[in-house]
Design an enzyme around this catalytic site. Sequence first.
Site, PDB file in Angstrom:
ATOM      1  N   TYR A   1       8.830  41.773  -8.004  1.00 10.48           N
ATOM      2  CA  TYR A   1       7.868  42.405  -7.095  1.00 10.48           C
ATOM      3  C   TYR A   1       6.548  42.676  -7.802  1.00 10.48           C
ATOM      4  CZ  TYR A   1      12.132  42.570  -4.545  1.00 10.48           C
ATOM      5  OH  TYR A   1      13.294  42.200  -3.950  1.00 10.48           O
TER       6      TYR A   1
ATOM      7  N   TYR B   1      21.273  39.263   6.991  1.00 14.46           N
ATOM      8  CA  TYR B   1      20.506  39.789   5.845  1.00 14.46           C
ATOM      9  C   TYR B   1      21.223  40.984   5.208  1.00 14.46           C
ATOM     10  CZ  TYR B   1      16.880  42.179   3.232  1.00 14.46           C
ATOM     11  OH  TYR B   1      16.206  42.821   2.234  1.00 14.46           O
TER      12      TYR B   1
ATOM     13  N   SER C   1      18.868  42.656  -3.552  1.00 16.60           N
ATOM     14  CA  SER C   1      17.869  41.578  -3.454  1.00 16.60           C
ATOM     15  C   SER C   1      18.161  40.372  -4.347  1.00 16.60           C
ATOM     16  CB  SER C   1      16.474  42.107  -3.784  1.00 16.60           C
ATOM     17  OG  SER C   1      15.976  42.831  -2.696  1.00 16.60           O
TER      18      SER C   1
ATOM     19  N   LYS D   1      18.818  37.264  -2.568  1.00 15.93           N
ATOM     20  CA  LYS D   1      17.736  36.433  -2.016  1.00 15.93           C
ATOM     21  C   LYS D   1      17.583  35.102  -2.776  1.00 15.93           C
ATOM     22  CE  LYS D   1      15.239  40.616  -0.548  1.00 15.93           C
ATOM     23  NZ  LYS D   1      14.167  41.581  -0.903  1.00 15.93           N
TER      24      LYS D   1
ATOM     25  N   VAL E   1      17.947  46.523  -5.770  1.00 20.07           N
ATOM     26  CA  VAL E   1      17.968  47.987  -5.822  1.00 20.07           C
ATOM     27  C   VAL E   1      19.356  48.551  -6.143  1.00 20.07           C
ATOM     28  CG1 VAL E   1      15.911  48.440  -4.415  1.00 20.07           C
ATOM     29  CG2 VAL E   1      18.150  48.196  -3.295  1.00 20.07           C
TER      30      VAL E   1
HETATM   31  O1  DON Z   1      16.524  45.404   2.412  1.00 21.10           O
HETATM   32  C1  DON Z   1      16.538  46.193   1.472  1.00 21.10           C
HETATM   33  O2  DON Z   1      15.696  47.061   1.346  1.00 21.10           O
HETATM   34  C2  DON Z   1      17.651  46.064   0.463  1.00 21.10           C
HETATM   35  N1  DON Z   1      18.836  45.560   1.090  1.00 21.10           N
HETATM   36  C3  DON Z   1      17.278  45.131  -0.646  1.00 21.10           C
HETATM   37  C4  DON Z   1      16.035  45.566  -1.390  1.00 21.10           C
HETATM   38  C5  DON Z   1      16.037  45.231  -2.841  1.00 21.10           C
HETATM   39  O3  DON Z   1      17.055  45.065  -3.485  1.00 21.10           O
HETATM   40  C6  DON Z   1      14.716  45.226  -3.494  1.00 21.10           C
HETATM   41  N2  DON Z   1      14.862  44.954  -4.922  1.00 21.10           N
HETATM   42  N3  DON Z   1      14.497  45.465  -5.905  1.00 21.10           N
END
Ligand code: DON
Length: 312
Positions: free
Chosen positions: A248, A196, A71, A74, A266
Amino acid sequence: MPIAPATSAPLGETLEALHRDAVARPSAGRVADYIPALATVDASRCGIAVASLEGEVVTVGHAETGFSIQSISKVFSLVLSLQRLSDGLWSRVGMEPSGQPFNSIVQLEWEHGIPRNPFINAGAIVVADTLVSHFSASRPAFLSFLRKLSGNQRLMVNDDVLASESRNGSRNAALAHLMKSFGNIEDKVERVLDHYFFQCSVDMSCADLARSLLFLANRGTQPHSGETICSRRDAHRVNAILSTSGMYDQSGQFAFSVGLPAKSGVGGGIIAIVPGYGVIAAWSPPLNAHGNSTTALWMITRLAGQLGLSIY
Ligand code: DON
């Protein structure tokens, strides 16, 4: 205005001591496994890098090892989208904290397919849609953007993570289809998700991340090249949303205890922007229940406290 860190110890010594204490702590948290390829990472990896506007990059531990940015991507995609759309983006994605997990779907139905902010998955999928629509080849354009910002031409997408994300992306697909039904996804859902998943699957090190994001600490301009990456107003806006939504539904606690614009992923990375000074990037794979790295969070909290970095 550059800030003066509130300690007389050289930064390298401060980071070495911090890293020593971090790895000595009892391990807490769980490595993400809902994207199976992420679960194969060595959970004991731990690194931290600080890049300053003066051009210094101090690294400790595994700060030069690439990991899945997830993330954190982003932030880059938002800035790239703002370069093309400017204010046009803000009718399709909001700027409020969601108070929900990053991949939650419930709020989207109530709010007619307009995601709360660009850092939850739904918001980042809208941003991905804008990139797919505005670039003839959005994936190479995204990678080139990261290579330029970091100065690292070897940055690559991790194919195993990409394949794993694509195979296990049902929830993101659900978010995209729901938004498409409200008219908030313009391109084909499959193409948007391909972008994405690609952006989330890029590997970067703490040093790469810290260097890349210096422009957000410097009112939109990369200090080493002098290149304007975004306007001063957009740098302010991105930092504002990072402050309220980058961690978040732990963003309030992070503002309370650290006081810096920040973004987690993550893969276990967290970046924190210190306006007028530089960027901190930390990495340790085990995550807490919010999806934020427990040890990266601990290191950034402690460093910000020691150096008096809060913007508040
Ligand atoms: O779309 C997802 O769930 C992951 N590619 C990215 C989520 C993420 O990194 C949330 N961050 N803490």
